[in-house]
Design an enzyme around this catalytic site. Structure first.
Site, short mmCIF file in Angstrom:
data_model
loop_
_atom_site.label_atom_id
_atom_site.label_comp_id
_atom_site.label_asym_id
_atom_site.label_seq_id
_atom_site.Cartn_x
_atom_site.Cartn_y
_atom_site.Cartn_z
N GLY A 123 0.75 -1.28 0.02
CA GLY A 123 0.04 -0.10 -0.04
C GLY A 123 0.72 1.38 -0.05
O GLY A 123 1.36 1.77 -1.03
N SER B 130 5.54 -5.67 -2.55
CA SER B 130 5.20 -4.09 -2.80
C SER B 130 5.48 -3.24 -1.75
O SER B 130 6.83 -3.29 -1.35
CB SER B 130 3.64 -3.97 -3.37
OG SER B 130 3.49 -2.76 -3.65
N TYR B 131 4.69 -2.42 -1.02
CA TYR B 131 5.22 -1.68 -0.06
C TYR B 131 5.85 -2.28 1.18
O TYR B 131 6.31 -2.03 2.24
CB TYR B 131 4.12 -0.53 0.40
CG TYR B 131 4.60 0.66 1.50
CD1 TYR B 131 5.44 1.58 0.62
CD2 TYR B 131 4.50 0.32 2.66
CE1 TYR B 131 5.96 2.38 1.57
CE2 TYR B 131 5.08 1.51 3.47
CZ TYR B 131 6.01 2.37 3.07
OH TYR B 131 6.56 3.37 3.83
N ASP C 4 5.47 -6.69 -14.26
CA ASP C 4 5.18 -5.69 -13.54
C ASP C 4 6.03 -4.09 -13.88
O ASP C 4 7.15 -4.46 -13.97
CB ASP C 4 5.33 -5.99 -11.91
CG ASP C 4 4.97 -4.78 -10.85
OD1 ASP C 4 4.12 -3.90 -11.47
OD2 ASP C 4 5.64 -4.97 -9.84
N HIS D 178 2.73 -7.96 -10.79
CA HIS D 178 3.08 -7.31 -9.24
C HIS D 178 2.39 -8.45 -8.33
O HIS D 178 3.07 -8.63 -7.19
CB HIS D 178 2.22 -5.93 -9.23
CG HIS D 178 2.61 -5.08 -8.07
ND1 HIS D 178 3.97 -4.52 -7.67
CD2 HIS D 178 1.99 -4.87 -7.09
CE1 HIS D 178 3.99 -3.99 -6.78
NE2 HIS D 178 2.72 -4.28 -6.25
#
Length: 414
Positions: free
Chosen positions: A55, A150-151, A337, A389
């Protein structure tokens, strides 16, 4: 916390699953929601794995219901089908909605939502684990791994380091952390941006002029850069047009279009509208009841977290620290991605200047190249071919081969 049955679940569910809340701050009334899927076989010996989506502020139930969890949601938004390549085949997996304000996780102190950041997130996730292990004491000494995407390139190393420091402080192993694996992880701002723009250009999504402009005017990717840099960045993000940046070759979700008659009802064919089905499912009252969740509106990503107060420009120093502690560290990357592309991960690794231990080579699953692997001193890079991703969404079989190898402490099979 044991789940009797989830509404619309398929027949023959042969594993135990649990969900509910663990309080991380009783004074503030802050509690984190989790879903836990045990292995159908060998659950008493298989390792324990924590999964975190990124996020910041997105729900790890995305991982549970569209990526690596045991079920996916059918296009009716009401029934589930089994994911044969779920990671709970090889591990007992906890999906944690973190921090408070994400998904079903909440705080009764609304000011918490103004003071959320990397530090508080790691602190609460650590408290969650300690308290969760009291509820599931059979896992206290189990080999433990943290994974995410991701984050979570921030969350995973930060939580691992928090565990490392607290184990040291207590003079005993409170959590038996063995390794971390981060997928398409945002770990360093500078190489992150360079990797994005070079990926877009080399994948025919940006013009030569735009790429040249970025290389001419952008040096820092912050307010030190001239205005021309900003202009070229806007161009770079606009030039690809209406495609899914998270998988540059995937179809877009077109729910109202009857002309597209593709059937996506198998785990091998990822439906681009999956998050919509999941959202419908998780917002049904009977589903929330079955999950022991507070009846509330569930969102993919949080609306209630107003500001993110701390986020370091790089977590490479933390990764370096973890390497000296002997943890197994894998950075894996789906190679279609463009949001946190393979180039960003490679540029970040180059900054660490590590000696190569095992040269770049293809790895395979089902007699096909599943991706590529290069082992460095203290860190392993694994690519997953034709994955976006959300690696396990697009390549479930390859992702399972990859994570099984990781948990066995072996490189993926040649």
């Amino acid at each position: 916390d044991k789940i009797g049955a989830l509404p619309g679940q398929p027949n023959g569910v042969d594993f135990n699953h649990y969900s509910g809340y663990v309080t991380v701050d009783s004074k503030a009334g802050r509690a984190l929601f989790y879903y836990f899927a045990e292995s159908p076989n060998n659950s008493s010996t298989n390792p324990l794995v924590l999964w975190l989506n990124g996020g910041p502020g997105c729900s790890s139930l995305i991982g549970a219901m569209t990526e690596l969890g045991p079920f996916r949601v059918n296009n009716d938004g009401e029934t589930l089908f089994r994911n044969n390549f779920a990671w709970n085949n090889v591990a007992n997996v906890i999906f944690l909605e973190s921090p408070a304000g994400v998904g079903f996780s909440y705080s009764n102190t609304s000011s918490d939502y103004q003071h959320t950041g990397d530090k508080s997130t790691a602190r609460d996730a650590y408290t969650f684990l300690i308290n969760w292990l009291e509820r599931f004491p059979q896992y206290k000494t189990r080999d433990f791994y943290i994974t995410g995407e991701s984050y979570a390139g921030h969350y995973v190393p930060q939580l691992a380091y928090t565990i490392f420091l607290n184990n040291k402080k207590a003079n005993q192993t409170l959590i038996n952390l063995k390794g971390i694996a981060v997928g398409n992880g945002w770990i360093d701002d500078h190489t992150g941006y360079w990797g994005q723009f070079d990926y877009l250009w080399t994948h025919a999504l940006n013009s030569d002029e735009t790429n040249k402009g970025i290389h001419t005017y952008c040096h820092y990717f912050n307010d030190k850069d001239p205005k021309e840099c900003d202009d070229f960045i806007i161009k770079a993000y606009n030039e690809p047009g209406d495609i899914d940046g998270y998988n540059i070759y995937a179809p877009l979700c077109q729910q109202d279009s009857s002309s597209i008659k593709t059937s996506y009802d198998s785990v091998n064919n990822f439906d681009p509208c999956s998050t919509n089905y999941m959202s419908s499912y998780l917002n049904r009252a009977e589903v929330q009841t079955a999950l022991h969740a507070k009846v509330s509106t569930w969102d993919l990503c949080s609306d209630s977290i107003d500001s993110w107060i701390d986020s370091p420009a790089t977590v490479l120093p933390i990764i370096k620290n973890l390497m000296t502690s002997g943890l197994q560290i894998w950075l894996y990357s789906g190679d279609v991605d463009s949001v946190v592309p393979i180039t960003s991960t490679r540029y970040a690794i180059q900054k660490l200047k590590l000696p190569v231990k095992a040269a770049w080579r293809p790895w395979s699953t089902n007699d096909e190249v599943g991706g590529y692997v290069e082992e460095y001193e203290g860190l392993t890079l694994v690519t997953v071919r034709d994955a976006g991703h959300l690696v396990p969404s697009y390549q479930p079989a390859r992702a399972l081969t990859m994570i099984s190898s990781f948990l066995q402490g072996a490189l993926p099979p040649a």
